[in-house]
Structure formats: C-alpha cells, structure tokens
Design a protein around this motif. Structure first.
Motif, short mmCIF file in Angstrom:
data_model
loop_
_atom_site.label_atom_id
_atom_site.label_comp_id
_atom_site.label_asym_id
_atom_site.label_seq_id
_atom_site.Cartn_x
_atom_site.Cartn_y
_atom_site.Cartn_z
N THR A 1 0.68 -1.05 -0.05
CA THR A 1 0.03 0.06 0.05
C THR A 1 0.61 1.12 0.15
N MET A 2 1.71 1.37 0.87
CA MET A 2 2.52 2.56 0.95
C MET A 2 3.18 2.90 0.23
N ILE A 3 3.84 2.17 -0.61
CA ILE A 3 4.76 2.82 -1.59
C ILE A 3 4.11 3.17 -2.64
N VAL A 4 3.04 2.55 -3.28
CA VAL A 4 2.28 3.00 -4.27
C VAL A 4 1.45 4.26 -4.02
N ALA A 5 0.92 4.14 -2.86
CA ALA A 5 0.22 5.39 -2.38
C ALA A 5 0.94 6.52 -2.48
N ILE A 6 2.38 6.37 -2.12
CA ILE A 6 3.04 7.71 -2.02
C ILE A 6 3.54 7.88 -3.40
N ILE B 1 -7.88 2.77 -1.29
CA ILE B 1 -8.73 2.56 -0.22
C ILE B 1 -8.00 3.62 0.90
N VAL B 2 -6.55 3.81 1.00
CA VAL B 2 -6.08 4.79 1.54
C VAL B 2 -6.60 6.21 1.37
N GLN B 3 -6.78 6.43 0.07
CA GLN B 3 -7.27 7.80 -0.37
C GLN B 3 -8.47 8.05 0.55
N VAL B 4 -9.53 7.07 0.18
CA VAL B 4 -10.95 7.26 0.77
C VAL B 4 -11.10 7.30 2.33
N SER B 5 -10.14 6.29 2.97
CA SER B 5 -10.13 6.23 4.33
C SER B 5 -9.87 7.36 5.03
N LEU B 6 -8.59 8.18 4.42
CA LEU B 6 -8.40 9.17 5.06
C LEU B 6 -8.85 10.51 4.50
N VAL C 1 -15.06 11.53 3.11
CA VAL C 1 -16.04 10.73 2.52
C VAL C 1 -17.14 10.34 3.82
N PRO C 2 -18.25 10.82 3.62
CA PRO C 2 -19.05 10.22 5.01
C PRO C 2 -19.27 8.81 5.12
N HIS C 3 -19.26 8.42 6.07
CA HIS C 3 -19.56 6.98 6.40
C HIS C 3 -20.83 6.41 5.91
N ASN C 4 -21.04 5.23 5.52
CA ASN C 4 -22.39 4.66 5.32
C ASN C 4 -22.93 5.32 3.88
N SER C 5 -21.94 6.03 3.18
CA SER C 5 -22.49 6.61 1.98
C SER C 5 -21.81 5.46 0.79
N LEU C 6 -22.76 5.68 -0.42
CA LEU C 6 -22.08 4.86 -1.55
C LEU C 6 -20.61 5.03 -1.80
N ILE D 1 -14.80 1.48 -1.17
CA ILE D 1 -13.55 0.91 -0.79
C ILE D 1 -13.66 -0.69 0.06
N PHE D 2 -14.94 -0.94 0.19
CA PHE D 2 -15.08 -2.49 0.53
C PHE D 2 -15.04 -3.14 -0.72
N ALA D 3 -15.74 -2.46 -1.81
CA ALA D 3 -15.73 -3.31 -2.98
C ALA D 3 -14.36 -3.59 -3.35
N ALA D 4 -13.71 -2.43 -3.28
CA ALA D 4 -12.02 -2.45 -3.68
C ALA D 4 -11.45 -3.42 -2.92
#
Lengths: 283, 292
Positions: free
Chosen positions: B216-221, B244-249, B252-257, B262-265
C-alpha cells in the motif's frame, strides 16, 4: 565362526576358478604404465584431522578393487580422491600424487569435468534425478551438449540394457525415476554413469541400501562390467568383497594396512588386524 | 489443583487460537456485508466492465478496471525486478557461496524486508523518480515505474530467501550425482537443483506477487492517485490499495455509497491475494514429499 567359513568357501571356489590366470600374472612385475590408478605418498586432511596417511597403492585396469575397513577408516575419502569429489569440502587438503591414466589429477592442468566423465561414480544411496527414466540416463550426454536425438536414444537403450534394466522399464521411459524400486533406481544410476562412457567406475557402498535380491543383481553386473571398466568399490560387506573383487585393500584409521589379491587377503592375510577384521572380530 | 490449572491453560490457548480465526471471519464478514450493500446500488457487470473509476466525482462511474490495471502494472514491474535478482541471489547463496559468507549475507538481505514501507515510498518518490526523470524526460512525478521498481527491491528477500530455502532442501546427493557425471556448477544449478526446487521457487514467486498486490504505502506515495486504465508505466495510476487509503483518509461520509466503494475494492483485493495464497499452499502440499 560360520561367517568366516562361508567367506572362505567363496574364496576357495574363486581360487580354483582364477588360478591359471592369476599365476601367470604374478610371474612378472608390472610397469607403472599398466596401472589405471596410482597413488604415491598420499595424505589427506580435513582441517587438522588427517583422514589418510601416506597411502601407496596401484589399481589394475579391467578388475574390481574392493576397499574395506571399519567406518571412518578413510576408504570413502580415498575413493572420492579419484574423481576429486572431496574438493567441495571446505577444509579438505591433499598431499602426494594421484595418477589416473598417467596424469596427476591434482597438480597437472586437467579439466575436472573431463576427469569426472572418465571416472564415474555410483553412490551409497540411489540418487536418481527427479526426472524421467529416460532423462536420467540422457543427462550426462545432454550436459556434454549432445543434440543428436538418435544417438541419445541408442545410448539410453544400450546403457539400460547393460544394467539389465531395459526390459523392466522400456515401456515406461517417461515415468519419473523416483517411482522405481530402490534396486531399480540403483541400476538406473549405474546406467546413467555408463552412458557417459567412463573408464573407471567408483562405487561407494552401492548395495548397502538395497535388499539381497537387488544386491545380487548388482554384484552380477560387476562381473560383466569389469571386462570394460576399472571398478573400485567401497563395501562394508566382507562377503561382497570376497565375491566380487579381484583385489582388496584394507584400511584402518587412515592407514592402508594391507592390500593384495582378494584370495590372498581373505585366506592368508599377513597382518593380524586384517585377519581380525575379515573374520568379524572387530569393525 | 494441578488439573484445574491444566484446564485453564488449555482453554486459554484455545481462546487465543479462536481469536485469530474469529478476527479473520469478522473481517471477511464486514467486507462481504459492506460490499453486498455496494453491489445493491451498482451492478456487478458495471463494476467489472466499466473503464472509469470516478466515485468521488459528480459524474460517478464505478469500473474497477482502472484500479486493477494500476495494481497489476505496479506488481508486474515489481516482479520483473525482483524475480531475476532474487533468483540469482538464491542460486548464488545456495550453490556457490561459502557457508560463512551465506551466514552473513542472508540476514542482511532479510533486513530489506524490515525497512518500513513508508521509507521505501519516500525513496521511490524523492530518489528513484528524479533519477529516472533524468533518463526518461517527460516522466511524471508520480508513476508506476519507480513505485514498481522500489516495490521490487522490497520483495527481493521474499523470493531470494524462500527460494534459497527450497534450493538448499534439495538433497546433496543430487548435486553429487550431477558433479560426478562431469557437470559444472552452473549446469548442476540449472539442470538439477532449480528444477528439483521448482515448486518451492514457484511458491516464493506467488507469495511475492501476493505481497506486491497488497502493498500500500509505496504505491500510495509514489504511484499517484489517478485511476487510469493504462499500461504506460510513466504516468500516474492508482492501485486498489492506494484508493482505499485515499478514501479512508478523506472526508467521505460513512455509510455513503462512496464510502462503500472501498469495501468493493477491498474484497476484490482480498479475492486475489486469497487465491494466490491458496495456490501457493496447494503447490507446497502437492510437491512436499516428492523426494526424501
């Protein structure tokens, strides 16, 4: 001891069989050129430990020479000197001369790969490659760069026939060699060695992992092979040494105690330790 | 008295074992439930075939392919770097290197795996990319090439270490047989030892791929955050993990589409690594007892 009498009986039989040739041979002393392998003042060390002490021995071509002695006596080390198989051991060191086919294999510029093609080896435990039966026998030719399919096919067949394995496997040449029985595997390993046309075959306790029937087959094989090859065999089995060999050398704690015609070593050994060993009093 | 103590310890050990299993089940369940909610709103067909991934834009598109291509591009580059180097090291260490040398080199190689991945990420962004830009003008600051190369360096020890173990497990008697017939070390390595160790080597490669896909980290950076269906290693891409990192950080409001994407990913990622790990497990078991 029952064991002794059995061995001696064997020798008696052999003696009567071989006598005319043997006496003829012993009449005139041989020149060095007539020997296949000669070792002079050979010392071998593993680090500080001296595994072989001042070994002087000559091995005749087209004969079976047995190296006997208790475990750790240096007989296997000695065998592995002839194809430089000890070279891979980290602190192995050698002094003296080892002459194979008039070439000093440790000091003269020789190709170690060529040496090992000329001096083949069969090991204690059957060690076929995890490849097909065919590829096992063809291996030596392939590493030499032989591409001629026809030649390889013929060589595989003739090598397998030499070890009397052909009829057992000819329909299953594509089968994995590890599926064969232990005895078949060992004969395959011998065929694999024969395929590269060596002149000398070193055998390091080739039957110690086999059942009596397989052992018998391999011993029979030795009788045929010695017409074409020089065979040196290490064995723990006194009766085997008596049955298959023409010459015997007895090693003890790194010393070559006694060597000579098998008939003589087994019937009238000149050294007390040899006698004790072959009669089963120690070892 | 002693008996109760035994029982307590036994239960405690069982409990510890259960925790890890339950955690795994829990994670899979959460992934599955959230992904299920996601797929009620977005069809699986669209998810798998659409070529755009823009859940955070006003015009939302939910095609996973750009993220998959980003993941595969960086992983392929990483394997292309790690496989030849790792395998060469493994063969050298097991077939050529003296014992003492190996004893020093192997642990220091495994140190590569101990470097925090964020350090690798920065290394890719601030060292490798500027260096590559001097050779390849026009390369963007974020790209899959430098992320992939650095990820490859990171997974070298997985391949070299596991392959070396597999090579060394090949019985010495086979090497002796080969040398005894006049093979060189190189011939012995490539015609006997490597084929005999092939199952172990394949396992090491699969585990390395699995690690690269999940990294995750290398590619995210260093690889950027632009989902793009491309095989061009010089432009910014986004991987499943980086998304997933991008959205988690983000905010984006929880429980929205958007959040559920990120769960689909995540479940896509999970399926891939799960399959790869199982393949490696299967290979390991299948060939385990081939030689004694």
């Amino acid at each position: 001891m029952n064991y002794r009498s059995e061995t001696q009986e064997l020798i008696m039989k052999k003696d009567t069989m071989d006598t005319p040739v043997e006496t003829n041979e012993t009449k005139k002393p041989k020149k060095d050129q007539e020997y296949k392998i000669i070792t002079r003042n050979l010392d071998v060390f593993y680090g500080e430990f001296q595994a072989l002490k001042n070994i002087n021995m000559k091995i005749l071509p087209y004969s079976v020479t047995a190296l006997i002695g208790p475990s750790g006596c240096g007989k296997s080390t000695y065998l592995r000197v002839f194809n430089r198989m000890n070279d891979y051991i980290d602190d192995f060191r050698i002094e003296g001369d080892v002459i194979v086919d008039r070439k000093n294999i440790y000091t003269e510029k020789i190709e170690i790969e060529q040496l090992r093609k000329d001096v083949g080896m069969v090991f204690q435990k059957p060690n076929p490659f995890p490849k097909t039966i065919f590829e096992n026998v063809a291996y030596g030719l392939r590493i030499q760069g032989v591409k001629d399919k026809h030649f390889i096919n013929e060589k595989v067949e003739s090598s397998l026939k030499q070890v009397t394995l052909w009829d057992e496997v000819k329909d299953n040449l594509k089968k994995n060699a590890l599926a064969l029985s232990g005895g078949q595997q060992q004969r395959l390993c011998i065929a694999r060695t024969l395929a590269v046309e060596p002149e000398v075959i070193l055998m390091d306790e080739p039957t110690s992992a086999l059942d009596p029937i397989s052992t018998g087959k391999i011993e029979e094989l030795l009788f045929d092979l010695k017409n074409e090859y020089t065979i040196v065999i290490v064995t723990h089995n006194m009766q085997q040494a008596a049955r298959v060999s023409d010459h015997t050398a007895f090693f003890y704690m790194g010393d070559l105690i006694e060597e000579g015609k098998t008939t003589q070593i087994f019937t009238k050994p000149s050294n007390k330790r040899t006698e004790n060993y072959i009669t089963g009093r120690f070892g | 008295m002693k008996k109760t103590k035994e029982v307590v310890i036994e239960k405690f050990l069982l409990f510890s074992a259960l925790i890890t299993i339950l955690t795994t089940i829990g994670i899979v369940l959460v992934l599955a439930i959230e992904a299920f909610k996601f797929f009620r709103e977005v069809s699986v067909f669209e998810f798998l075939t659409d070529t755009e991934w823009t859940p955070l834009f006003t015009k939302k598109r939910f095609g996973i392919l750009p993220l998959l291509s980003g993941t595969f591009l960086t992983s392929i580059i990483a394997i292309a770097v790690a496989l030849p180097i790792g395998l060469t090291i493994a063969i050298f260490l097991s077939e050529y290197a003296p014992r003492k040398f190996r004893e020093y080199i192997k642990p220091s190689l495994e140190m590569l795996a101990a470097v925090p991945t964020v350090v690798y990420g920065f290394f890719a962004l601030t060292v490798v990319t500027p260096f590559l830009q001097t050779i390849i003008p026009g390369m963007s600051g974020f790209n899959s090439l430098s992320a992939g190369i650095v990820m490859g360096i990171m997974i070298i020890p997985i391949i070299s270490s596991l392959s070396e173990d597999a090579l060394r497990a090949v019985p010495n008697s086979l090497r002796e047989a080969s040398y005894g017939m006049g093979s060189t070390r190189l011939q012995t390595a490539f015609k006997v030892t490597v084929p005999a160790a092939s199952s172990g080597i394949v396992v090491s490669i699969i585990l390395a791929i699995s690690r690269a896909i999940g990294e995750t980290m290398i590619v995210a950076i260093a690889a950027g955050q632009q989902p793009r269906l491309t095989m061009n290693p010089l432009v910014p891409v986004e991987t499943l993990t980086a998304y997933i990192v991008q959205v988690s950080l983000g905010d984006v409001p929880h429980n929205s589409l958007e959040y559920r994407t990120i769960f689909a990913a995540g479940i896509t990622l999970f399926i891939f690594t799960f399959i790869l790990n199982n393949i490696s497990h299967w290979i390991k078991n299948k060939y385990r007892e081939k030689y004694d």
